[in-house]
Scaffold this active site. Structure first.
Site, PDB file in Angstrom:
ATOM      1  N   CYS A 234       0.665  -1.161  -0.098  1.00 37.56           N
ATOM      2  CA  CYS A 234      -0.106  -0.146  -0.023  1.00 37.56           C
ATOM      3  C   CYS A 234       0.928   1.174   0.014  1.00 37.56           C
ATOM      4  CB  CYS A 234      -0.844   0.104   1.029  1.00 37.56           C
ATOM      5  SG  CYS A 234      -0.261  -0.461   2.889  1.00 37.56           S
TER       6      CYS A 234
ATOM      7  N   ARG B 247       6.860 -11.700   5.290  1.00 38.56           N
ATOM      8  CA  ARG B 247       6.249 -11.565   6.432  1.00 38.56           C
ATOM      9  C   ARG B 247       7.034 -12.319   7.482  1.00 38.56           C
ATOM     10  NH1 ARG B 247      -0.170 -10.402   5.344  1.00 38.56           N
ATOM     11  NH2 ARG B 247       0.164  -8.675   3.777  1.00 38.56           N
TER      12      ARG B 247
ATOM     13  N   GLN C 275       1.315 -10.997  -3.654  1.00 34.09           N
ATOM     14  CA  GLN C 275      -0.250 -11.019  -3.492  1.00 34.09           C
ATOM     15  C   GLN C 275      -0.843 -10.255  -4.789  1.00 34.09           C
ATOM     16  OE1 GLN C 275      -0.044  -8.238   0.140  1.00 34.09           O
ATOM     17  NE2 GLN C 275      -1.792  -9.709   0.895  1.00 34.09           N
TER      18      GLN C 275
ATOM     19  N   ASP D 193      -2.391  -7.583  -5.250  1.00 34.89           N
ATOM     20  CA  ASP D 193      -2.702  -6.538  -4.453  1.00 34.89           C
ATOM     21  C   ASP D 193      -3.350  -5.410  -5.337  1.00 34.89           C
ATOM     22  OD1 ASP D 193      -3.199  -5.522  -1.941  1.00 34.89           O
ATOM     23  OD2 ASP D 193      -0.961  -5.497  -1.564  1.00 34.89           O
TER      24      ASP D 193
ATOM     25  N   HIS E  80      -5.034  -1.508  -4.627  1.00 29.03           N
ATOM     26  CA  HIS E  80      -5.475  -0.025  -4.040  1.00 29.03           C
ATOM     27  C   HIS E  80      -6.397   0.928  -4.670  1.00 29.03           C
ATOM     28  CE1 HIS E  80      -2.220  -1.870  -1.397  1.00 29.03           C
ATOM     29  NE2 HIS E  80      -3.001  -1.807  -0.584  1.00 29.03           N
TER      30      HIS E  80
ATOM     31  N   LYS F  11     -12.784  -4.617   7.541  1.00 30.51           N
ATOM     32  CA  LYS F  11     -12.907  -5.451   6.252  1.00 30.51           C
ATOM     33  C   LYS F  11     -13.946  -6.581   6.047  1.00 30.51           C
ATOM     34  CE  LYS F  11      -9.494  -9.103   8.372  1.00 30.51           C
ATOM     35  NZ  LYS F  11      -8.367  -9.838   8.160  1.00 30.51           N
TER      36      LYS F  11
ATOM     37  N   HIS G 161      -8.013  -1.096   0.171  1.00 31.81           N
ATOM     38  CA  HIS G 161      -7.081  -2.295   0.055  1.00 31.81           C
ATOM     39  C   HIS G 161      -7.794  -3.583  -0.313  1.00 31.81           C
ATOM     40  CE1 HIS G 161      -4.166   0.187   2.951  1.00 31.81           C
ATOM     41  NE2 HIS G 161      -5.456   0.313   3.200  1.00 31.81           N
TER      42      HIS G 161
END
Length: 646
Positions: free
Chosen positions: A334, A363, A381, A383, A385, A464, A510
């Protein structure tokens, strides 16, 4: 008078009457025997508990109900701990909760438990069950409890007692076994009719890798032997589908201690599958109005401090120093996306902006929770945004949810939806959290999608929507998520010029659709038992010869199919045809194409499909059409076409 929930009965309650005594006035026979606990004012109690004067109704909890199974499994954990202490007196007990479909108990013991030990423990549990030993609840002061467990040398129990805020604690006893527990429990051990110990694993005390390594014995228990048998059959099927086993068998990926735990290494076929998946995702995102971006792997620590990750997430991050500056290896994408947004002035006309990145992140996961592709330290990911105006927020959330629905249909997944609310460790104002939660709720309600609420499990910056898919065995996996964030745009001072000429703050969503590509691949392998749908299979067809005479023809056919975009290989080894067919079936190749004299004469191939059916002789153009038709089939549900995409 007290109502008995689930019946039309209202019964008289005398002072000190137990739940069992109250329920026996409304229930009888087999139905009463199936009751293992009771509910009163949303609390769950033993049948021996006295009915509170403020209790308006008493609800029976039946053994086969979800709450009844929790009581059964937690009681089974106690019976298992009793058996372990009886067989291995020096073992120290720690905690033993019920979990989904089972239970576990952690023990500190000087040697590893063996499969033979599990058999002995099961046999000892069976003895306890046969004795119908009653569970008794005793309430004592903390000091009394500490003296009791100190006398038994149960040091882990002392630590648990010290952490309790209450002045008194409850203890449960059955036979000679005593345990610290809130309860409730079964009326007696005889209710445990169907149970099985399933495995042993290591587990750090309280999940802290700096604390002692314990042994966790897992078990399962059900209301009836029939239910247990069904579950054990499902476990056996799950073992056959284990993605780690199939990953080796199909030569998809591996792990190496030399490389480090939690770091998957993808072999050619596995890398091809994920490339096909990632290419599909890129095309789908472009089709839906996303822009592809890419950020760096490491960013300055000051940026992570500004975002709140350093204070709220740093135990999951890796850091490194470069030229006396501290950098954080990104666990999320992000920050870079917000920097792209800030790189120029934005107008209300520019919004929404949808940034998509197949971003590799790292992670820190404790070694004890690593599990094949399903739990790794390095992953990618899908991912994105989305930065939008507040008036665009609900429409964007709905679009994301519909995107998820299309993907779930493509892979034939059922799914459940839940909204996770503000956790204890979080940033941002109450007002922003309320606005974000309301936006997610309204979006789901607007499309009539059922959801449950998962209190306190949101991200630290916003609530979320979590989508939990169900695989072929009915197991649930967390993959897609949509997080609504008013806080980070504030912290990074993101803005746009509104229609009124003033600066306004955008909202950020997100979201991931598949989630971690590695994890999703692990789920897919188990969902399909390694037999990927044709569009995703690394090898879609294999051409086999019968004798050396057909080698040249096989090579020619192979080139023709490759020129048509079909992933095909050939097996022209000097081996028996049956052997080569079986090998292709083990590798789960969707189409096995055989060339013999008859096929050469007809300019075709004999077609066998993965399930074993023989479709007979088909011309080369028909073979190509057949394969493409099967590739197209799953895409039709979402109004898509494999041929269009590729």
């Amino acid at each position: 008078m007290v109502k008995v929930a689930g019946t039309h009965e209202e019964v008289q309650v005398v002072s000190g009457a137990t739940c069992r005594e109250v329920l026996s006035q409304a229930l009888s026979g087999k139905k009463l025997k199936e009751v293992v606990a009771c509910k009163c004012n949303e609390g769950l109690y033993d049948l021996k508990s006295a009915v509170d004067e403020e209790c308006d109704s008493v609800e029976p909890v039946f053994l086969s109900s979800p709450e009844g199974l929790k009581v059964l499994r937690h009681s089974a954990a106690h019976i298992m701990a009793e058996a372990v202490k009886s067989l291995f007196p020096t073992a120290k007990v720690t905690i033993g909760p019920d979990i989904e479909n089972g239970y576990y108990y952690d023990f500190d013991f000087e040697r590893s438990f063996t499969p033979e030990d599990l058999e002995k423990i099961e046999a000892k549990m069976t003895e306890s069950v046969a004795q119908n030993l009653p569970f008794e609840r005793i309430v004592v002061s903390k000091d009394e409890a500490k003296k009791m467990f100190l006398g038994m040398n149960e040091t882990y129990k002392l630590e648990i007692i010290d952490d309790l805020d209450e002045d008194t604690v409850s203890i449960y006893k059955h036979g000679d076994f005593v345990d610290l527990c809130r309860g409730p429990h079964l009326p007696d051990t005889g209710y445990l009719k169907a149970f099985k110990l399933t495995s042993v694993a290591g587990a750090y005390w309280r999940g802290d890798e700096k604390r002692p390594m314990l042994q966790r014995i897992y078990g399962t228990a059900f209301a009836t032997p029939k239910d247990l048998k069904k579950h054990l059959a499902q476990l056996e099927e799950a073992r056959k589908r284990d993605h780690r086993k199939l990953g080796t068998q199909l030569d998809l990926f591996s792990f190496s201690e030399e490389a480090g735990p939690g770091m998957p290494i993808f072999h050619p076929k596995g890398a091809l599958v994920r490339t096909i998946l990632e290419d599909f995702e890129r095309k789908e995102h472009l089709r839906r109005g996303y822009q592809i971006v890419q950020g760096p792997q490491i960013l300055r620590r000051e940026l992570w401090e500004k975002s709140g990750h350093y204070d709220n997430y740093r135990e999951n991050m890796y850091f490194t120093d470069i030229e006396e500056h501290s950098y954080g290896i990104k666990p999320m994408n992000c920050l870079s996306h917000m920097l792209i947004y800030k790189s120029r002035l934005r107008s209300y006309r520019d919004l929404p902006l949808r940034y998509f990145e197949l971003g590799r992140v790292h992670r820190h996961e404790k070694s004890g929770v690593l599990h094949g592709l399903l739990r790794v330290r390095e992953f990618t990911q899908d991912d994105a945004h989305i930065l939008c105006r507040p008036d665009q927020l609900q429409g964007e959330i709905v679009s994301i949810v519909k995107f998820v629905q299309d993907i779930m249909a493509l892979f034939e997944f059922d799914y459940e939806v839940e909204i996770s609310t503000r956790p204890e460790k979080s940033i941002g104002s109450d007002a922003d959290w309320d606005r974000a939660t309301t936006a997610l709720t309204n979006a789901l309600q607007s499309i009539g999608l059922d959801y449950s609420v998962n209190p306190g499990d949101g991200a630290f910056y916003g609530p979320k929507i979590d989508v939990k898919l169900k695989d072929a065995l009915g197991r649930k996996w967390q993959c897609a998520t949509v997080q609504c964030d008013f806080t980070l745009p504030e912290r990074f001072d993101l803005s746009y010029t509104g229609e009124d000429g003033n600066r306004h703050r955008p909202v950020m969503l997100h979201r991931v659709i598949l989630g971690a590509i590695e994890r999703f691949l692990g789920v897919l392998i188990e969902h399909y038992a390694g037999a990927f749908p044709v569009w995703l299979a690394p090898v879609q067809a294999r051409i086999l010869n019968i004798t050396d005479v057909q080698k040249e023809y096989v090579e020619k056919c192979c080139k023709t199919l490759k020129d048509q975009g079909i992933r095909v290989d050939m097996d022209i080894r000097n081996e028996k045809l049956g052997y080569k067919v079986r090998e292709a079936q083990i590798e789960k190749v969707p189409y096995i194409l055989v060339a013999g004299e008859k096929e050469i004469s007809a300019s075709g191939l004999n077609v066998r499909v993965r399930g074993g059916k023989n479709l007979g002789l088909k011309s080369l153009p028909d073979v190509i059409e057949l394969i493409y038709d099967e590739m197209d089939e799953p895409f039709k549900k979402g109004g898509m076409s494999y041929r269009y995409l590729y």
